[in-house]
Design a protein around this motif. Sequence first.
Motif, PDB file in Angstrom:
ATOM      1  N   GLY A 264     -68.338-111.827  32.841  1.00 63.46           N
ATOM      2  CA  GLY A 264     -68.824-110.587  33.430  1.00 63.46           C
ATOM      3  C   GLY A 264     -68.360-110.529  34.882  1.00 63.46           C
ATOM      4  N   SER A 265     -68.290-109.315  35.443  1.00 61.48           N
ATOM      5  CA  SER A 265     -67.927-109.280  36.869  1.00 61.48           C
ATOM      6  C   SER A 265     -69.014-109.950  37.694  1.00 61.48           C
ATOM      7  CB  SER A 265     -67.618-107.861  37.358  1.00 61.48           C
ATOM      8  OG  SER A 265     -68.454-106.913  36.785  1.00 61.48           O
TER       9      SER A 265
ATOM     10  N   PHE B  77     -76.147-102.736  43.804  1.00 60.25           N
ATOM     11  CA  PHE B  77     -76.315-103.536  42.587  1.00 60.25           C
ATOM     12  C   PHE B  77     -76.916-104.911  42.926  1.00 60.25           C
ATOM     13  CE2 PHE B  77     -74.133-105.939  39.021  1.00 60.25           C
ATOM     14  CZ  PHE B  77     -74.991-105.463  38.049  1.00 60.25           C
TER      15      PHE B  77
ATOM     16  N   ARG C  35     -69.266-110.500  27.840  1.00 59.01           N
ATOM     17  CA  ARG C  35     -69.186-110.927  29.238  1.00 59.01           C
ATOM     18  C   ARG C  35     -67.762-111.179  29.715  1.00 59.01           C
ATOM     19  NH1 ARG C  35     -71.712-108.870  31.028  1.00 59.01           N
ATOM     20  NH2 ARG C  35     -72.336-110.050  32.844  1.00 59.01           N
ATOM     21  N   VAL C  36     -67.043-110.133  30.011  1.00 63.24           N
ATOM     22  CA  VAL C  36     -65.715-110.289  30.617  1.00 63.24           C
ATOM     23  C   VAL C  36     -65.574-109.289  31.767  1.00 63.24           C
ATOM     24  CG1 VAL C  36     -63.205-110.351  30.273  1.00 63.24           C
ATOM     25  CG2 VAL C  36     -64.724-110.814  28.333  1.00 63.24           C
TER      26      VAL C  36
ATOM     27  N   TYR D  86     -75.075-108.820  43.427  1.00 67.18           N
ATOM     28  CA  TYR D  86     -74.462-109.327  44.666  1.00 67.18           C
ATOM     29  C   TYR D  86     -75.475-110.176  45.437  1.00 67.18           C
ATOM     30  CZ  TYR D  86     -72.165-104.744  43.886  1.00 67.18           C
ATOM     31  OH  TYR D  86     -71.582-103.633  43.352  1.00 67.18           O
TER      32      TYR D  86
ATOM     33  N   SER E 262     -70.421-100.705  45.484  1.00 69.55           N
ATOM     34  CA  SER E 262     -69.916-100.308  44.164  1.00 69.55           C
ATOM     35  C   SER E 262     -69.529 -98.844  44.272  1.00 69.55           C
ATOM     36  CB  SER E 262     -70.915-100.588  43.042  1.00 69.55           C
ATOM     37  OG  SER E 262     -72.072 -99.839  43.171  1.00 69.55           O
TER      38      SER E 262
ATOM     39  N   SER F  75     -67.512-104.421  30.272  1.00 70.45           N
ATOM     40  CA  SER F  75     -68.853-104.120  29.745  1.00 70.45           C
ATOM     41  C   SER F  75     -69.113-102.635  29.547  1.00 70.45           C
ATOM     42  CB  SER F  75     -69.922-104.643  30.714  1.00 70.45           C
ATOM     43  OG  SER F  75     -69.804-106.022  30.887  1.00 70.45           O
ATOM     44  N   LYS F  76     -68.370-101.787  30.249  1.00 68.39           N
ATOM     45  CA  LYS F  76     -68.717-100.361  30.261  1.00 68.39           C
ATOM     46  C   LYS F  76     -67.747 -99.570  29.383  1.00 68.39           C
ATOM     47  CE  LYS F  76     -71.865-101.656  33.109  1.00 68.39           C
ATOM     48  NZ  LYS F  76     -73.273-101.724  32.702  1.00 68.39           N
TER      49      LYS F  76
ATOM     50  N   ASP G 203     -66.631-102.808  43.965  1.00 70.42           N
ATOM     51  CA  ASP G 203     -66.967-102.998  42.553  1.00 70.42           C
ATOM     52  C   ASP G 203     -66.739-101.669  41.834  1.00 70.42           C
ATOM     53  OD1 ASP G 203     -68.341-103.169  40.144  1.00 70.42           O
ATOM     54  OD2 ASP G 203     -70.246-103.787  41.029  1.00 70.42           O
TER      55      ASP G 203
ATOM     56  N   THR H 282     -64.790-104.313  34.909  1.00 72.12           N
ATOM     57  CA  THR H 282     -65.513-104.987  33.828  1.00 72.12           C
ATOM     58  C   THR H 282     -65.120-104.443  32.457  1.00 72.12           C
ATOM     59  OG1 THR H 282     -67.707-105.516  32.960  1.00 72.12           O
ATOM     60  CG2 THR H 282     -67.488-103.389  34.032  1.00 72.12           C
TER      61      THR H 282
ATOM     62  N   ALA I 275     -66.979-100.990  38.500  1.00 72.41           N
ATOM     63  CA  ALA I 275     -67.416-101.157  37.100  1.00 72.41           C
ATOM     64  C   ALA I 275     -67.361 -99.841  36.308  1.00 72.41           C
ATOM     65  CB  ALA I 275     -68.839-101.723  37.067  1.00 72.41           C
TER      66      ALA I 275
ATOM     67  N   ASN J 142     -74.065 -97.860  41.176  1.00 76.02           N
ATOM     68  CA  ASN J 142     -75.193 -97.958  40.252  1.00 76.02           C
ATOM     69  C   ASN J 142     -76.397 -98.387  41.075  1.00 76.02           C
ATOM     70  OD1 ASN J 142     -76.937 -98.494  38.113  1.00 76.02           O
ATOM     71  ND2 ASN J 142     -76.176-100.575  37.876  1.00 76.02           N
TER      72      ASN J 142
HETATM   73  C1  LIG Z   1     -72.254-101.672  39.682  1.00 76.40           C
HETATM   74  C2  LIG Z   1     -72.139-102.691  38.612  1.00 76.40           C
HETATM   75  N1  LIG Z   1     -71.310-103.720  38.772  1.00 76.40           N
HETATM   76  C3  LIG Z   1     -71.177-104.684  37.843  1.00 76.40           C
HETATM   77  C4  LIG Z   1     -71.921-104.629  36.687  1.00 76.40           C
HETATM   78  C5  LIG Z   1     -71.940-105.791  35.755  1.00 76.40           C
HETATM   79  O1  LIG Z   1     -70.829-105.941  35.085  1.00 76.40           O
HETATM   80  P1  LIG Z   1     -70.626-107.186  34.123  1.00 76.40           P
HETATM   81  O2  LIG Z   1     -71.275-106.838  32.843  1.00 76.40           O
HETATM   82  O3  LIG Z   1     -69.137-107.247  34.071  1.00 76.40           O
HETATM   83  O4  LIG Z   1     -71.208-108.415  34.745  1.00 76.40           O
HETATM   84  C6  LIG Z   1     -72.790-103.587  36.447  1.00 76.40           C
HETATM   85  C7  LIG Z   1     -73.592-103.572  35.227  1.00 76.40           C
HETATM   86  O5  LIG Z   1     -74.500-102.854  35.015  1.00 76.40           O
HETATM   87  C8  LIG Z   1     -72.910-102.600  37.443  1.00 76.40           C
HETATM   88  O6  LIG Z   1     -73.774-101.600  37.283  1.00 76.40           O
END
Ligand SMILES: Cc1ncc(COP(=O)(O)O)c(C=O)c1O
Length: 370
Positions: A93-94, A119, A234-235, A122, A162, A225-226, A193, A223, A195, A166
Amino acid sequence: MDKPVTYDAPAPKAGILDIAPYVGGKSKIDGVAEPIKLSSNENALGCSAMAAAAFSEAQSKLFRYPDGHANPLRAAVAAYHDLEPERLIFGNGSDEVFGLLNQTYLEAGDNIVTGEHGFLAYRISALACQAQVRLAPEPDLRVDIDNLLELVDARTKLVYISNPANPTGTWNTPEEISDLRSRLASDIILVIDEAYAEFVDEPTWESALEMARGHDNIVVTRTFSKIHGLAGLRVGFGYCPKPLIDAMDRIRMPFNINLPAQAAAVAALSDRAHIDASRAQVTLWRPRLIQAIRSFGLEVGNSAGNFVLIRFRDAAEAARANEFLMEQGLIVRHVVNYGLPQCLRVTVGKDAENEAFLEALGRFARVSER
Ligand SMILES: Cc1ncc(COP(=O)(O)O)c(C=O)c1O
């Protein structure tokens, strides 16, 4: 008789127990067999069938260690984004990339600077390094460059934003990002970030990947993930200056990206149709959700991510709305931990999920006399 349980276990290092544990999006409602989950900004369409097939195929190789440098994945990401493969670092995951950056650059007493609604990942790993977390006010729920820079001092090692952000859904323009970069000392790392990059259709947003290419202190993270719907595998990755990769690679666990995850991520990148459909679901529904929510008399900002943030009168009304939605089998995120107790964040779902959500929220607005 069993010995009574005692709690004289060894104490963790200073500060660890002051870290609030991360609370993820809920996934269950008591008594509801299949709730509609719109709480974690996951991909409404799931993952690519090609990625799922690659994952299944990897079963026969589970006894093997994965490629410690994720070379096929590295090549695929580099080709997809037109980046230099040697400037990529992959993480579980990032989130893990943020952790590696913090562990590599933060000593006790250093600090990171981020937006007040930034987020949480961090912050957690920075605190684990016994660093300070400085939160810059975000007027109008947007990252404010002057406010960030005001908190930067001689002990600042990293600035995180980010973009899009988010949970606010707001974004910063390329002009703001270059302003931030140009006013930041070159020995401070700026982490951008991205994402949610693939969901943006705002002309006033631009990826920082190109800007990062020419600077020695900029990291851009992405990421799987989205947009690729692979949150469970988790990458994530960071595009970093080479000296940062050299440093972080020394502490990165050798096999941090597991074998089926690497295979599925490579396949996901080749499924353009799924990527396009995932983006289209968001670009179709995001304005529809925003318009409908506003028609209920509720406040919702524009968003560049795969989610929207609804602002209620106060925290109590947001909590009531959250409860009401849960009673209807809908899980959204009450973003108290992000300093926004008056807000609920809702992820764009499948068509029927979005319709069910709007129907329930409309009812809530009527009963609370909006
Ligand atoms: C702003 C932001 N960065 C990173 C991530 C996490 O990403 P990852 O699933 O790659 O760890 C999220 C997940 O919700 C996010 O909202």
